[in-house]
Design an enzyme around this catalytic site. Structure first.
Site, PDB file in Angstrom:
ATOM      1  N   ASN A   1       0.799  -1.121  -0.081  1.00 41.43           N
ATOM      2  CA  ASN A   1       0.243   0.081  -0.192  1.00 41.43           C
ATOM      3  C   ASN A   1       0.751   1.172   0.065  1.00 41.43           C
ATOM      4  OD1 ASN A   1       0.485   0.677   2.812  1.00 41.43           O
ATOM      5  ND2 ASN A   1      -0.390  -1.162   3.300  1.00 41.43           N
TER       6      ASN A   1
ATOM      7  N   LYS B   1     -14.625   0.372  14.572  1.00 40.79           N
ATOM      8  CA  LYS B   1     -13.250  -0.219  14.565  1.00 40.79           C
ATOM      9  C   LYS B   1     -12.463  -0.236  16.197  1.00 40.79           C
ATOM     10  CE  LYS B   1     -11.101   0.116  10.667  1.00 40.79           C
ATOM     11  NZ  LYS B   1     -10.193   0.302   9.492  1.00 40.79           N
TER      12      LYS B   1
ATOM     13  N   LYS C   1       9.088 -17.076 -10.740  1.00 42.65           N
ATOM     14  CA  LYS C   1       8.234 -16.033 -11.319  1.00 42.65           C
ATOM     15  C   LYS C   1       7.177 -16.519 -12.020  1.00 42.65           C
ATOM     16  CE  LYS C   1       8.335 -12.237 -14.553  1.00 42.65           C
ATOM     17  NZ  LYS C   1       8.880 -11.867 -15.914  1.00 42.65           N
TER      18      LYS C   1
HETATM   19  O1  PMT Z   1       2.938   5.833   6.440  1.00 42.42           O
HETATM   20  P1  PMT Z   1       2.565   7.221   6.123  1.00 42.42           P
HETATM   21  O2  PMT Z   1       2.783   7.499   4.602  1.00 42.42           O
HETATM   22  O3  PMT Z   1       2.945   8.579   6.913  1.00 42.42           O
HETATM   23  O4  PMT Z   1       0.722   7.256   6.326  1.00 42.42           O
HETATM   24  C1  PMT Z   1       0.247   7.290   7.551  1.00 42.42           C
HETATM   25  C2  PMT Z   1      -0.902   6.188   7.479  1.00 42.42           C
HETATM   26  C3  PMT Z   1      -1.912   6.646   6.750  1.00 42.42           C
HETATM   27  C4  PMT Z   1      -0.712   4.738   6.960  1.00 42.42           C
HETATM   28  C5  PMT Z   1      -1.181   6.223   9.101  1.00 42.42           C
HETATM   29  O5  PMT Z   1      -1.567   7.416   9.683  1.00 42.42           O
HETATM   30  C6  PMT Z   1      -2.486   5.158   9.350  1.00 42.42           C
HETATM   31  O6  PMT Z   1      -3.656   5.470   8.996  1.00 42.42           O
HETATM   32  N1  PMT Z   1      -2.213   3.744   9.671  1.00 42.42           N
HETATM   33  C7  PMT Z   1      -3.291   2.690   9.843  1.00 42.42           C
HETATM   34  C8  PMT Z   1      -3.235   2.089   8.467  1.00 42.42           C
HETATM   35  C9  PMT Z   1      -4.352   0.861   8.633  1.00 42.42           C
HETATM   36  O7  PMT Z   1      -3.759  -0.288   8.198  1.00 42.42           O
HETATM   37  O8  PMT Z   1      -5.591   1.211   8.964  1.00 42.42           O
HETATM   38  P2  PMT Z   1      -6.739   0.091   9.256  1.00 42.42           P
HETATM   39  O9  PMT Z   1      -7.603   0.843   9.448  1.00 42.42           O
HETATM   40  O10 PMT Z   1      -6.744  -0.640   8.200  1.00 42.42           O
HETATM   41  O11 PMT Z   1      -6.255  -0.885  10.519  1.00 42.42           O
HETATM   42  C10 PMT Z   1      -6.436  -0.257  11.960  1.00 42.42           C
HETATM   43  C11 PMT Z   1      -5.669  -0.836  12.995  1.00 42.42           C
HETATM   44  O12 PMT Z   1      -5.472  -2.160  13.026  1.00 42.42           O
HETATM   45  C12 PMT Z   1      -4.013  -0.133  12.440  1.00 42.42           C
HETATM   46  O13 PMT Z   1      -3.408   0.348  13.728  1.00 42.42           O
HETATM   47  C13 PMT Z   1      -3.346  -1.416  11.814  1.00 42.42           C
HETATM   48  O14 PMT Z   1      -1.992  -1.222  12.114  1.00 42.42           O
HETATM   49  C14 PMT Z   1      -4.002  -2.493  12.485  1.00 42.42           C
HETATM   50  N2  PMT Z   1      -3.761  -3.604  11.702  1.00 42.42           N
HETATM   51  C15 PMT Z   1      -4.428  -3.851  10.706  1.00 42.42           C
HETATM   52  C16 PMT Z   1      -4.728  -4.979   9.840  1.00 42.42           C
HETATM   53  C17 PMT Z   1      -3.939  -6.312  10.401  1.00 42.42           C
HETATM   54  N3  PMT Z   1      -3.906  -7.241   9.857  1.00 42.42           N
HETATM   55  N4  PMT Z   1      -3.269  -6.178  11.646  1.00 42.42           N
HETATM   56  C18 PMT Z   1      -3.355  -4.793  12.428  1.00 42.42           C
HETATM   57  O15 PMT Z   1      -2.700  -4.900  13.276  1.00 42.42           O
END
Ligand code: PMT
Length: 391
Positions: free
Chosen positions: A208, A333, A284
């Site tokens: 991403n 969430k 590949k």
């Molecule tokens: O890195 P930058 O370019 O500065 O951008 C920052 C950012 C946009 C990445 C950051 O601010 C941000 O929003 N990070 C969280 C991104 C994310 O995965 O969001 P989510 O809503 O999908 O997940 C929610 C939370 O669960 C997050 O804390 C994530 O780390 C966690 N997660 C998600 C999926 C997973 N399988 N395991 C997790 O622990």
């Protein structure tokens, strides 16, 4: 208030330099050890003797005026707890922003890795100059605190913005900054950053747009607040704390679980892939004759949720990246994941979120409270998040 603190005070060549005598007196009255670096131009407005008497220390002006084995610009930078530059001219601001080190003051700034406070003072047209404003933004994004000048009658005869802010404001900013440096002392803070990479075959992957900037800003801020910092990241980063480089969500989970046990705060700013391919292709993958192919994906573990389930006394903070219905989705969430705080940001905007230098967030807490932080550099957002969750 400042007993035992080492303040390095840089004075540059502006008429407001004469006001700095009061600042030195306030620092000294409150117990600080003050060392002054004056640019040669600053001495057109102040005498070295005055500064020396007030600070009760030698005043540093010239580079290569070597008195000890360690060059002055390194030893002054090393021993100071904070570097305050007041007044800061457009010239010095520009040099520091661009990494130019052509006098003792700018060389020290270049070698200085702790907190810097800059109080600009200049003519209002200079203040409004695009280059000056851009340079200030650069400094701010690096975590330098800029004390905005005031509007009013200027020594050059103009009326406008450019007058040095009050000495009291500079003094209070210094005190706040020095107490800020110990807010997280004795605490271990673990931060994740960057987008995970899920390999498909030796040349292709799912990922991403996360640049890692938000996580880096949090790690830097936690370090400047005195914490022991561990950054678990998919992106290269060089900083004076422990950095663990990982690639996939599974790698990240392993590293996080090891560091979590004795941590006090964990902040999951990483964008973790929800899915990975069921079977990694060792060679590949060849182009097929068919117009479409199907990759089978399996769910990655939810690292954040897993931590919340085994939490002891840690403060657990998640991030929430949404492209619509930010608050509503974030509320759902935080309940699903079970974390103490969830920092919601809108990733549909180009000016904040993924890859941007700025962000705008709403922090939700598990009890239904919320706190909005308006658009600002990620360094500022990071500091405010840490202050908020630390109480
Ligand atoms: O890195 P930058 O370019 O500065 O951008 C920052 C950012 C946009 C990445 C950051 O601010 C941000 O929003 N990070 C969280 C991104 C994310 O995965 O969001 P989510 O809503 O999908 O997940 C929610 C939370 O669960 C997050 O804390 C994530 O780390 C966690 N997660 C998600 C999926 C997973 N399988 N395991 C997790 O622990």
């Amino acid at each position: 208030m400042l007993r035992g603190k080492n303040i390095l005070l840089g004075i540059t060549g502006g008429i407001a330099a004469y006001k700095i005598c009061d600042l030195i007196r306030q620092y000294k009255k409150n117990g600080a050890n003050v060392k002054v670096i004056a640019t040669p131009n600053a001495l057109n407005f102040m005498t070295k003797l005055t500064l020396q008497n007030l600070s009760q220390n030698e005043v540093y002006v010239q580079e290569f005026d070597v008195r000890e084995w360690k060059p002055e610009h390194i030893s002054l930078a090393d021993e100071a707890d904070v570097f305050v530059i007041a007044p800061a001219t457009a010239n010095t601001i520009g040099k520091i922003a661009q990494g130019i080190a052509d006098n003792l003051l700018t060389s020290v700034a270049c070698a200085f890795s702790k907190k810097m406070i800059v109080a600009p003072a200049m003519n209002c047209n200079m203040w409004n100059n695009h280059a000056v404003q851009e340079n200030l933004k650069v400094l701010q994004a690096r975590g330098v605190e800029i004390l905005q000048p005031e509007s009013g009658f200027l020594a050059c005869g103009y009326v406008g913005k450019g007058r040095l802010c009050s000495i009291d404001k500079i003094f209070r900013a210094t005190v706040e900054c020095l107490s800020f440096q110990t807010i997280l002392k004795g605490k271990k803070v673990v931060i994740t950053s960057g987008g995970t990479i899920e390999d498909i075959d030796p040349v292709r992957y799912i990922s991403n747009y996360s640049s890692g900037k938000m996580g880096f800003a949090l790690a830097n801020a936690a370090k400047s607040m005195g914490a022991e910092v561990v950054l678990i990241t998919t992106k290269d980063h060089d900083a004076p704390y422990k950095i663990i480089k990982v690639k996939s969500a599974l790698d990240m989970q392993n590293a996080v679980e090891v560091e979590f046990a004795d941590s006090n705060i964990i902040i999951m700013a990483a964008a973790v892939a929800d899915y990975r391919v069921r079977e990694y292709a060792l060679q590949k993958m060849k182009k097929s004759e068919q117009d479409s192919i199907t990759l089978e994906l399996v769910k990655n573990p939810d690292i954040l949720k897993g931590l919340c389930e085994k939490k002891k006394s840690q403060i657990i903070v998640g991030f929430c990246a949404e492209s619509e219905n930010l608050i509503q989705n974030a509320q759902e969430k935080i309940a699903k994941k079970g974390c103490d705080y969830l920092v919601a940001n809108d990733i549909s905007r180009k000016d904040i979120g993924f890859g941007a230098d700025e962000n705008e967030v709403v922090i939700l807490d598990k009890n239904g409270g919320s706190y909005r932080i308006e658009k600002s550099p990620k360094s500022v957002i990071a500091r405010k998040i840490l202050e908020y969750i630390n109480g």
